[in-house]
Structures are given as C-alpha cells and as structure tokens.
Scaffold this motif. Structure first.
Motif, PDB file in Angstrom:
ATOM      1  N   LYS A  92       0.839  -1.210   0.000  1.00  0.00           N
ATOM      2  CA  LYS A  92       0.000   0.000   0.000  1.00  0.00           C
ATOM      3  C   LYS A  92       0.871   1.256   0.000  1.00  0.00           C
ATOM      4  O   LYS A  92       0.582   2.215  -0.723  1.00  0.00           O
ATOM      5  N   LYS A  93       1.938   1.248   0.781  1.00  0.00           N
ATOM      6  CA  LYS A  93       2.856   2.390   0.802  1.00  0.00           C
ATOM      7  C   LYS A  93       3.507   2.596  -0.557  1.00  0.00           C
ATOM      8  O   LYS A  93       3.683   3.734  -1.005  1.00  0.00           O
ATOM      9  N   GLU A  94       3.852   1.501  -1.221  1.00  0.00           N
ATOM     10  CA  GLU A  94       4.433   1.595  -2.564  1.00  0.00           C
ATOM     11  C   GLU A  94       3.436   2.192  -3.552  1.00  0.00           C
ATOM     12  O   GLU A  94       3.800   3.032  -4.380  1.00  0.00           O
ATOM     13  N   VAL A  95       2.188   1.766  -3.464  1.00  0.00           N
ATOM     14  CA  VAL A  95       1.140   2.299  -4.343  1.00  0.00           C
ATOM     15  C   VAL A  95       0.970   3.796  -4.086  1.00  0.00           C
ATOM     16  O   VAL A  95       0.868   4.589  -5.029  1.00  0.00           O
ATOM     17  N   LEU A  96       0.933   4.197  -2.824  1.00  0.00           N
ATOM     18  CA  LEU A  96       0.777   5.616  -2.493  1.00  0.00           C
ATOM     19  C   LEU A  96       1.939   6.445  -3.034  1.00  0.00           C
ATOM     20  O   LEU A  96       1.727   7.567  -3.526  1.00  0.00           O
ATOM     21  N   GLU A  97       3.143   5.899  -2.969  1.00  0.00           N
ATOM     22  CA  GLU A  97       4.307   6.604  -3.503  1.00  0.00           C
ATOM     23  C   GLU A  97       4.191   6.780  -5.021  1.00  0.00           C
ATOM     24  O   GLU A  97       4.426   7.859  -5.552  1.00  0.00           O
ATOM     25  N   LYS A  98       3.825   5.715  -5.713  1.00  0.00           N
ATOM     26  CA  LYS A  98       3.645   5.798  -7.173  1.00  0.00           C
ATOM     27  C   LYS A  98       2.535   6.779  -7.528  1.00  0.00           C
ATOM     28  O   LYS A  98       2.680   7.589  -8.452  1.00  0.00           O
ATOM     29  N   ALA A  99       1.423   6.686  -6.807  1.00  0.00           N
ATOM     30  CA  ALA A  99       0.274   7.553  -7.090  1.00  0.00           C
ATOM     31  C   ALA A  99       0.625   9.023  -6.889  1.00  0.00           C
ATOM     32  O   ALA A  99       0.145   9.889  -7.641  1.00  0.00           O
ATOM     33  N   SER A 100       1.471   9.324  -5.919  1.00  0.00           N
ATOM     34  CA  SER A 100       1.837  10.719  -5.649  1.00  0.00           C
ATOM     35  C   SER A 100       2.630  11.342  -6.793  1.00  0.00           C
ATOM     36  O   SER A 100       2.671  12.557  -6.936  1.00  0.00           O
ATOM     37  N   LYS A 101       3.231  10.503  -7.633  1.00  0.00           N
ATOM     38  CA  LYS A 101       4.037  10.989  -8.756  1.00  0.00           C
ATOM     39  C   LYS A 101       3.261  11.032 -10.073  1.00  0.00           C
ATOM     40  O   LYS A 101       3.769  11.532 -11.073  1.00  0.00           O
ATOM     41  N   ARG A 102       2.033  10.508 -10.070  1.00  0.00           N
ATOM     42  CA  ARG A 102       1.253  10.454 -11.303  1.00  0.00           C
ATOM     43  C   ARG A 102       0.542  11.777 -11.570  1.00  0.00           C
ATOM     44  O   ARG A 102       0.153  12.490 -10.659  1.00  0.00           O
ATOM     45  N   ARG A 103       0.334  12.036 -12.846  1.00  0.00           N
ATOM     46  CA  ARG A 103      -0.483  13.163 -13.286  1.00  0.00           C
ATOM     47  C   ARG A 103      -1.590  12.592 -14.145  1.00  0.00           C
ATOM     48  O   ARG A 103      -1.394  11.614 -14.859  1.00  0.00           O
ATOM     49  N   ASN A 104      -2.731  13.232 -14.111  1.00  0.00           N
ATOM     50  CA  ASN A 104      -3.862  12.722 -14.883  1.00  0.00           C
ATOM     51  C   ASN A 104      -3.800  13.164 -16.333  1.00  0.00           C
ATOM     52  O   ASN A 104      -3.379  14.277 -16.641  1.00  0.00           O
ATOM     53  N   ALA A 105      -4.236  12.266 -17.206  1.00  0.00           N
ATOM     54  CA  ALA A 105      -4.432  12.572 -18.614  1.00  0.00           C
ATOM     55  C   ALA A 105      -5.764  13.318 -18.744  1.00  0.00           C
ATOM     56  O   ALA A 105      -6.548  13.351 -17.795  1.00  0.00           O
ATOM     57  N   PRO A 106      -6.040  13.912 -19.897  1.00  0.00           N
ATOM     58  CA  PRO A 106      -7.322  14.599 -20.057  1.00  0.00           C
ATOM     59  C   PRO A 106      -8.506  13.661 -19.807  1.00  0.00           C
ATOM     60  O   PRO A 106      -8.441  12.475 -20.081  1.00  0.00           O
ATOM     61  N   ASP A 107      -9.559  14.238 -19.292  1.00  0.00           N
ATOM     62  CA  ASP A 107     -10.815  13.529 -19.069  1.00  0.00           C
ATOM     63  C   ASP A 107     -11.376  13.127 -20.427  1.00  0.00           C
ATOM     64  O   ASP A 107     -11.484  13.959 -21.326  1.00  0.00           O
ATOM     65  N   THR A 108     -11.735  11.877 -20.583  1.00  0.00           N
ATOM     66  CA  THR A 108     -12.248  11.408 -21.871  1.00  0.00           C
ATOM     67  C   THR A 108     -13.625  11.985 -22.186  1.00  0.00           C
ATOM     68  O   THR A 108     -14.019  12.067 -23.339  1.00  0.00           O
ATOM     69  N   GLN A 109     -14.365  12.417 -21.173  1.00  0.00           N
ATOM     70  CA  GLN A 109     -15.695  12.974 -21.407  1.00  0.00           C
ATOM     71  C   GLN A 109     -15.633  14.443 -21.819  1.00  0.00           C
ATOM     72  O   GLN A 109     -16.360  14.888 -22.694  1.00  0.00           O
ATOM     73  N   SER A 110     -14.782  15.234 -21.165  1.00  0.00           N
ATOM     74  CA  SER A 110     -14.772  16.666 -21.429  1.00  0.00           C
ATOM     75  C   SER A 110     -13.567  17.121 -22.234  1.00  0.00           C
ATOM     76  O   SER A 110     -13.578  18.217 -22.795  1.00  0.00           O
ATOM     77  N   GLY A 111     -12.495  16.303 -22.262  1.00  0.00           N
ATOM     78  CA  GLY A 111     -11.273  16.702 -22.945  1.00  0.00           C
ATOM     79  C   GLY A 111     -10.402  17.607 -22.097  1.00  0.00           C
ATOM     80  O   GLY A 111      -9.323  18.000 -22.505  1.00  0.00           O
ATOM     81  N   GLY A 112     -10.859  17.950 -20.895  1.00  0.00           N
ATOM     82  CA  GLY A 112     -10.079  18.813 -20.002  1.00  0.00           C
ATOM     83  C   GLY A 112      -9.527  18.038 -18.833  1.00  0.00           C
ATOM     84  O   GLY A 112      -9.759  16.856 -18.676  1.00  0.00           O
ATOM     85  N   PHE A 113      -8.783  18.735 -18.025  1.00  0.00           N
ATOM     86  CA  PHE A 113      -8.216  18.131 -16.825  1.00  0.00           C
ATOM     87  C   PHE A 113      -9.140  18.383 -15.667  1.00  0.00           C
ATOM     88  O   PHE A 113      -9.664  19.476 -15.505  1.00  0.00           O
ATOM     89  N   PHE A 114      -9.352  17.360 -14.853  1.00  0.00           N
ATOM     90  CA  PHE A 114     -10.257  17.488 -13.724  1.00  0.00           C
ATOM     91  C   PHE A 114      -9.622  18.300 -12.620  1.00  0.00           C
ATOM     92  O   PHE A 114     -10.238  19.127 -12.008  1.00  0.00           O
ATOM     93  N   ARG A 115      -8.348  18.006 -12.337  1.00  0.00           N
ATOM     94  CA  ARG A 115      -7.633  18.766 -11.315  1.00  0.00           C
ATOM     95  C   ARG A 115      -6.154  18.689 -11.539  1.00  0.00           C
ATOM     96  O   ARG A 115      -5.659  17.964 -12.274  1.00  0.00           O
TER      97      ARG A 115
END
Length: 64
Positions: A41-64
C-alpha cells in the motif's frame, strides 16, 4: 500495526489512462487495495503521488 488507509476522496472517475482523478491510483490498484500488505500500500501511495492525470475522456479537459 494499523493498516494503511485508502487514499480515496470520493472522486471516483478515471482518466483516459485508467488513473483515478481523485486518488491517482490505477483501476487495478483500487480493486486490489484490500489484498495488499501495508508495504505494498505504501508503494502504491508513492507511485500515485508521482502520477499526473491525462485529459478527461468525457470533457477533454483536466479534472484537477
């Protein structure tokens, strides 16, 4: 030892790469969370903290 808590913030929608806009875990990581050890779980949290989101497939924009 207390379990590592889920990072879910109730914004459960995936980007075009299958990464959650709320917690930035992959669909697989979300589904397998309860099966992971605290170390995993700690490894997943570390990886997740470094990720950025791709554009939203519904709106084409970034959610946050």
């Amino acid at each position: 030892m207390e379990d590592v808590k889920s990072p879910c913030i109730q914004i459960c929608r995936a980007d075009s790469n299958g990464v959650c806009f709320g917690c930035r875990r992959t669909n697989e990581e979300v589904g397998d969370w309860s099966l992971y050890t605290n170390e995993q779980k700690k490894e997943v949290l570390e990886k997740a903290s470094k990720r950025r989101n791709a554009p939203d497939t519904q709106s084409g924009g970034f959610f946050r």
